[in-house]
Write a protein that holds these residues in place. Structure first.
Motif, mmCIF file in Angstrom:
data_model
loop_
_atom_site.group_PDB
_atom_site.id
_atom_site.type_symbol
_atom_site.label_atom_id
_atom_site.label_comp_id
_atom_site.label_asym_id
_atom_site.label_seq_id
_atom_site.Cartn_x
_atom_site.Cartn_y
_atom_site.Cartn_z
ATOM 1 N N ASN A 73 0.772 -1.067 -0.214
ATOM 2 C CA ASN A 73 -0.103 0.008 0.084
ATOM 3 C C ASN A 73 0.898 1.295 0.060
ATOM 4 O OD1 ASN A 73 0.910 -0.821 2.692
ATOM 5 N ND2 ASN A 73 -0.124 1.011 3.577
ATOM 6 N N PHE A 122 -2.757 -2.758 -5.914
ATOM 7 C CA PHE A 122 -3.551 -2.105 -5.133
ATOM 8 C C PHE A 122 -4.398 -0.972 -5.445
ATOM 9 C CE2 PHE A 122 -4.122 1.515 -2.369
ATOM 10 C CZ PHE A 122 -4.436 0.963 -0.787
ATOM 11 N N ARG A 152 -12.957 6.369 1.247
ATOM 12 C CA ARG A 152 -11.707 6.000 2.249
ATOM 13 C C ARG A 152 -11.769 4.953 3.101
ATOM 14 N NH1 ARG A 152 -7.321 9.653 5.598
ATOM 15 N NH2 ARG A 152 -6.450 7.781 6.606
ATOM 16 N N ARG A 194 -11.411 1.526 1.272
ATOM 17 C CA ARG A 194 -9.886 1.664 0.850
ATOM 18 C C ARG A 194 -9.023 1.213 1.874
ATOM 19 N NH1 ARG A 194 -8.385 7.231 -0.459
ATOM 20 N NH2 ARG A 194 -7.162 7.133 1.247
ATOM 21 N N CYS A 195 -9.272 1.879 3.030
ATOM 22 C CA CYS A 195 -8.422 1.304 4.224
ATOM 23 C C CYS A 195 -8.962 0.129 4.709
ATOM 24 C CB CYS A 195 -8.789 2.563 5.326
ATOM 25 S SG CYS A 195 -8.089 4.157 4.918
ATOM 26 N N CYS A 197 -6.834 -2.363 2.780
ATOM 27 C CA CYS A 197 -5.688 -2.293 2.791
ATOM 28 C C CYS A 197 -4.959 -2.913 4.160
ATOM 29 C CB CYS A 197 -5.398 -0.685 2.918
ATOM 30 S SG CYS A 197 -3.495 -0.222 3.420
ATOM 31 N N TYR A 198 -5.860 -2.634 5.303
ATOM 32 C CA TYR A 198 -5.800 -3.480 6.501
ATOM 33 C C TYR A 198 -5.872 -4.936 6.427
ATOM 34 C CZ TYR A 198 -6.816 1.225 8.987
ATOM 35 O OH TYR A 198 -6.585 2.476 9.394
ATOM 36 N N ARG A 213 -3.051 -6.771 4.279
ATOM 37 C CA ARG A 213 -1.636 -6.737 4.902
ATOM 38 C C ARG A 213 -1.727 -7.728 6.035
ATOM 39 N NH1 ARG A 213 0.468 -0.865 5.726
ATOM 40 N NH2 ARG A 213 -1.755 -0.348 6.095
ATOM 41 N N GLN A 215 -4.559 5.417 12.728
ATOM 42 C CA GLN A 215 -5.238 4.185 12.123
ATOM 43 C C GLN A 215 -6.253 3.811 12.762
ATOM 44 O OE1 GLN A 215 -4.006 3.379 9.172
ATOM 45 N NE2 GLN A 215 -2.162 4.472 9.213
ATOM 46 N N CYS A 225 -0.088 8.935 5.069
ATOM 47 C CA CYS A 225 -0.392 7.512 5.675
ATOM 48 C C CYS A 225 0.451 6.235 4.729
ATOM 49 C CB CYS A 225 -1.697 6.850 5.585
ATOM 50 S SG CYS A 225 -2.284 5.606 6.244
ATOM 51 N N GLY A 226 0.109 6.438 3.402
ATOM 52 C CA GLY A 226 1.008 5.455 2.690
ATOM 53 C C GLY A 226 0.702 5.342 1.179
ATOM 54 N N CYS A 227 -0.724 5.292 0.921
ATOM 55 C CA CYS A 227 -1.037 5.079 -0.517
ATOM 56 C C CYS A 227 -0.978 6.195 -1.409
ATOM 57 C CB CYS A 227 -2.320 4.512 -0.594
ATOM 58 S SG CYS A 227 -3.506 5.465 0.021
ATOM 59 N N SER A 273 -3.551 8.849 -0.457
ATOM 60 C CA SER A 273 -3.343 9.612 1.105
ATOM 61 C C SER A 273 -2.269 10.656 0.747
ATOM 62 C CB SER A 273 -2.850 8.500 2.077
ATOM 63 O OG SER A 273 -1.800 7.797 1.881
HETATM 64 S S1 SF4 Z 1 -2.155 3.541 3.052
HETATM 65 FE FE1 SF4 Z 1 -3.289 4.653 4.643
HETATM 66 S S2 SF4 Z 1 -4.843 6.062 3.850
HETATM 67 FE FE2 SF4 Z 1 -4.162 4.595 2.082
HETATM 68 S S3 SF4 Z 1 -5.595 2.894 2.209
HETATM 69 FE FE3 SF4 Z 1 -4.026 2.120 3.447
HETATM 70 S S4 SF4 Z 1 -4.484 2.737 5.575
HETATM 71 FE FE4 SF4 Z 1 -5.994 3.849 4.102
#
Ligand code: SF4
Length: 193
Positions: free
Chosen positions: A49, A85, A95, A98-99, A102-103, A106, A132, A179-181, A184
Motif C-alpha cells: 500500500n 492496490f 476512504r 480503501r483502508c 488495505c488493513y 496486509r 489508524q 499514511c502510505g497509498c 493519502s
Molecule cells: S495507506 Fe493508509 S490511507 Fe491508504 S488505504 Fe492504507 S490505511 Fe488507508
C-alpha cells in the motif's frame, strides 16, 4: 496465552510472534512494548500500500534499519504493489472501504505466513498509530486468527506514540509524511496547491 505471574502481572513466556511492521515510528512504539512483556518478535515487512516507489523504498529501508538497531530478525519481501492496490481499490474511492481493504490485505498475508511457518501468534505495529482505525484492525485480526488458527495479539500503545516518534527521530529513522497509498499522499498535500 501462556504466561507466568510476577509482581508486574502476567509475563508472556518467550512466545514467537510474527509482527507485521509498517514503518519505523510504529515499530518503535509497538515492538518495545511487547518485548517488555516477554514476546520474541520476528518482524515481517509486507506493505504493498505504500507509494510511490521512492517512498516505498525509504520506508522499507527504515523498517530494516529499525530491525538492525533492535537486533530483531526480519522477513522482508520487496513487492511494490501500486498496480494491484490501485486496481483493487479503484472501483471504490471511499476512504473507509480503501483502508479496510488495505488493513485486511496486509493482515491476511501476515496471518497466512504465520500459520504456514510455525508461529503461534501474529500482530501488527499499525495498532500503535493514532492515525489508524484501531477497531477495524482488531476486527480483521480476530477474524483472520480464527481462520488460520493463530492468535492475534492486541495491545494499545497509542498513548506512547509521540514519545516513540521522538525516539525514532533520535535513532535517525526515516519519518513519513503521509499514511502510505498514493491517495493519502494527495489528501496530505492537496491543501497546499
Ligand atoms: S495507506 Fe493508509 S490511507 Fe491508504 S488505504 Fe492504507 S490505511 Fe488507508
Amino acid at each position: 496465552m501462556i504466561c507466568k505471574q510476577s509482581k508486574e502481572g502476567c509475563v508472556v513466556l518467550n512466545i514467537k510472534i510474527l509482527l507485521h511492521t509498517c514503518c519505523g515510528p510504529c515499530g518503535v512504539a509497538f515492538t518495545g512494548g511487547i518485548i517488555k512483556e516477554g514476546f520474541a518478535p520476528v518482524l515481517l515487512w509486507h506493505n504493498p500500500n505504500i507509494h510511490p516507489f521512492t517512498e516505498y523504498k525509504s520506508r522499507r529501508g527504515a523498517a530494516l534499519d529499525f530491525a538492525a538497531l533492535y537486533q530483531l530478525p526480519m522477513e522482508a519481501d520487496d513487492f511494490y504493489g501500486l498496480r494491484k492496490f490501485v486496481g483493487d481499490v479503484a472501483a471504490d474511492g471511499d476512504r473507509r472501504a480503501r483502508c479496510a481493504y488495505c488493513y485486511h490485505a496486509r493482515l491476511a498475508h501476515t496471518a497466512k505466513y504465520a500459520a504456514q511457518n510455525g508461529y503461534t501468534a501474529f500482530s501488527t505495529t499499525l495498532l500503535a498509530s493514532p492515525y489508524q482505525d484501531f477497531e477495524a484492525i482488531c476486527k480483521f485480526g480476530r477474524e483472520l486468527a480464527e481462520m488460520y488458527g493463530c492468535e492475534f495479539v492486541i495491545r494499545d500503545f497509542r498513548e506512547g506514540f509521540r514519545a516513540a516518534m521522538d525516539e525514532a527521530r533520535k535513532m535517525g529513522l526515516y519519518m513519513q509524511k503521509y499514511c502510505g497509498c498514493i491517495f493519502s499522499e494527495e489528501e496530505r498535500y492537496r491543501k497546499f496547491f
